[in-house]
Design an enzyme around this catalytic site. Sequence first.
Site, mmCIF file in Angstrom:
data_model
loop_
_atom_site.group_PDB
_atom_site.id
_atom_site.type_symbol
_atom_site.label_atom_id
_atom_site.label_comp_id
_atom_site.label_asym_id
_atom_site.label_seq_id
_atom_site.Cartn_x
_atom_site.Cartn_y
_atom_site.Cartn_z
ATOM 1 N N HIS A 143 0.883 -1.171 0.000
ATOM 2 C CA HIS A 143 0.000 0.000 0.000
ATOM 3 C C HIS A 143 0.922 1.224 0.000
ATOM 4 O O HIS A 143 2.040 1.159 0.522
ATOM 5 C CB HIS A 143 -0.819 0.116 1.280
ATOM 6 C CG HIS A 143 -1.738 -1.028 1.584
ATOM 7 N ND1 HIS A 143 -1.310 -2.198 2.135
ATOM 8 C CD2 HIS A 143 -3.087 -1.147 1.453
ATOM 9 C CE1 HIS A 143 -2.356 -2.992 2.331
ATOM 10 N NE2 HIS A 143 -3.443 -2.390 1.919
ATOM 11 N N ASP A 169 2.353 1.937 3.382
ATOM 12 C CA ASP A 169 3.286 0.939 3.953
ATOM 13 C C ASP A 169 4.725 1.351 3.699
ATOM 14 O O ASP A 169 5.623 0.976 4.447
ATOM 15 C CB ASP A 169 3.154 -0.438 3.277
ATOM 16 C CG ASP A 169 1.764 -1.008 3.324
ATOM 17 O OD1 ASP A 169 1.010 -0.647 4.229
ATOM 18 O OD2 ASP A 169 1.444 -1.835 2.441
#
Length: 437
Positions: free
Chosen positions: A99, A102
């Site tokens: 993501h 992340d």
Amino acid sequence: MNFPNIPVIPYEGPGSTNPLAFKFYNPDRIVAGKPMKEHLPFAMAWWHNLCAGGSDMFGRETADKSFGAEKGTMEHAKAKVDAGFEFMQKLGIEYFCFHDVDIVPEADDIKETNRRLDEISDYILEKMKETGIKCLWGTANMFSNPRFMNGAGSTNSADVFCFAAAQVKKALDLTVKLGGKGYVFWGGREGYETLLNTDVKFEQENIARLMQLAVKYGRSIGFTGDFYIEPKPKEPMKHQYDFDAATAIGFLRQYGLDKDFKMNIEANHATLAGHTFQHDLRISAINGMLGSIDANQGDYLLGWDTDEFPFNVYETTMCMYEVLKAGGVTGGFNFDAKNRRPSYTAEDMFHAYILGMDAFALGLIKAAKLIEDGRIDKFIEERYSSYKNGIGAKIRSGETTLEELAAYAEEMGAPELPGSGRQEYLESVVNGVLFAG
Ligand code: XUL
Ligand code: CO
């Protein structure tokens, strides 16, 4: 080096008792005509493996994922890249999934977040070139930040919708930059808690609009891969719009998205929907939409998404049975899974991936044997044999009428019972193949 005490994980075979060796995953072993590693393009999930420290609503983190840097800094973001690539190399994992949030700490200003994303993706790209490791898919986290409390595409706020659009745009840019094979929409908060405040039709149209815009933009910047919907029935929302594969496929067709999208099926999401993992894979496959897999498992005693590393070989076998029958996945096998909270050491991270990769390798070997054995296929074929000739064949080809069938039935009198389903026999065939050594 982040994992100095961990060697490159070798394949040692089923007899090995070395906790840091594969027992079944032998990347070059040929199964059903091709090497295991081609059947099983494994991916590391950035968020669980490099970010999550085991916190839950009752307690804080148990695992230290600082990798020697201060959390929330770009040094930490880079340390995670170093740790992640070392981890993947040691396990022989060729892909990762991420993501946006992340890979960098999110800033208050999206322009600053995007600058950080540019910087880190340059660094990731360098590591990819050095190691040959690739990106399986990217996605945007549109569920953690409080602004997404009512969803992203489904939000009641047009401003939040625009913010979501900006994140999708950037996450697509990154996916293309990193050569990702796919782009995932997991509709984390695309759902509702109560109809007393919700216009379902309006929200679903807006989710579709966000996806249509993403397809248009993605194709315009050269993204040739698949978009994926990752169905999930509940959690965090009580009612999630992408309940299961069948629901998501219907949605895609309704909004003209079915040519660009496939399914990313997660085992634990399928079981939360009251299905088996195999069921959602089959539904995707028969609709030509089996894209990618989030490889994990749930706990049948718990009603939430426990994201455990796959261990249940019955399930991995039936998964690989579906995958082999479908001719493979277009994506890969992403370990959307986390260590249990008390398994907090660096070694545990490796044990978890060894478990998961071995469980899928074993599933692949056993699924290939089930297919080669042929008894299940033969049984299914015979079970429907009344449709091969005569009136059955006419039903299949559509060359009949309700009147003709009624006349046939009247002439025939009461039909014989349709034949035993032989479930217990077939289950014993599966056990025979699984445990025959
Ligand atoms: C949450 C989940 C996500 C998606 C990506 O249940 O599975 O991690 O895979 O957003
Ligand atoms: Co997932």
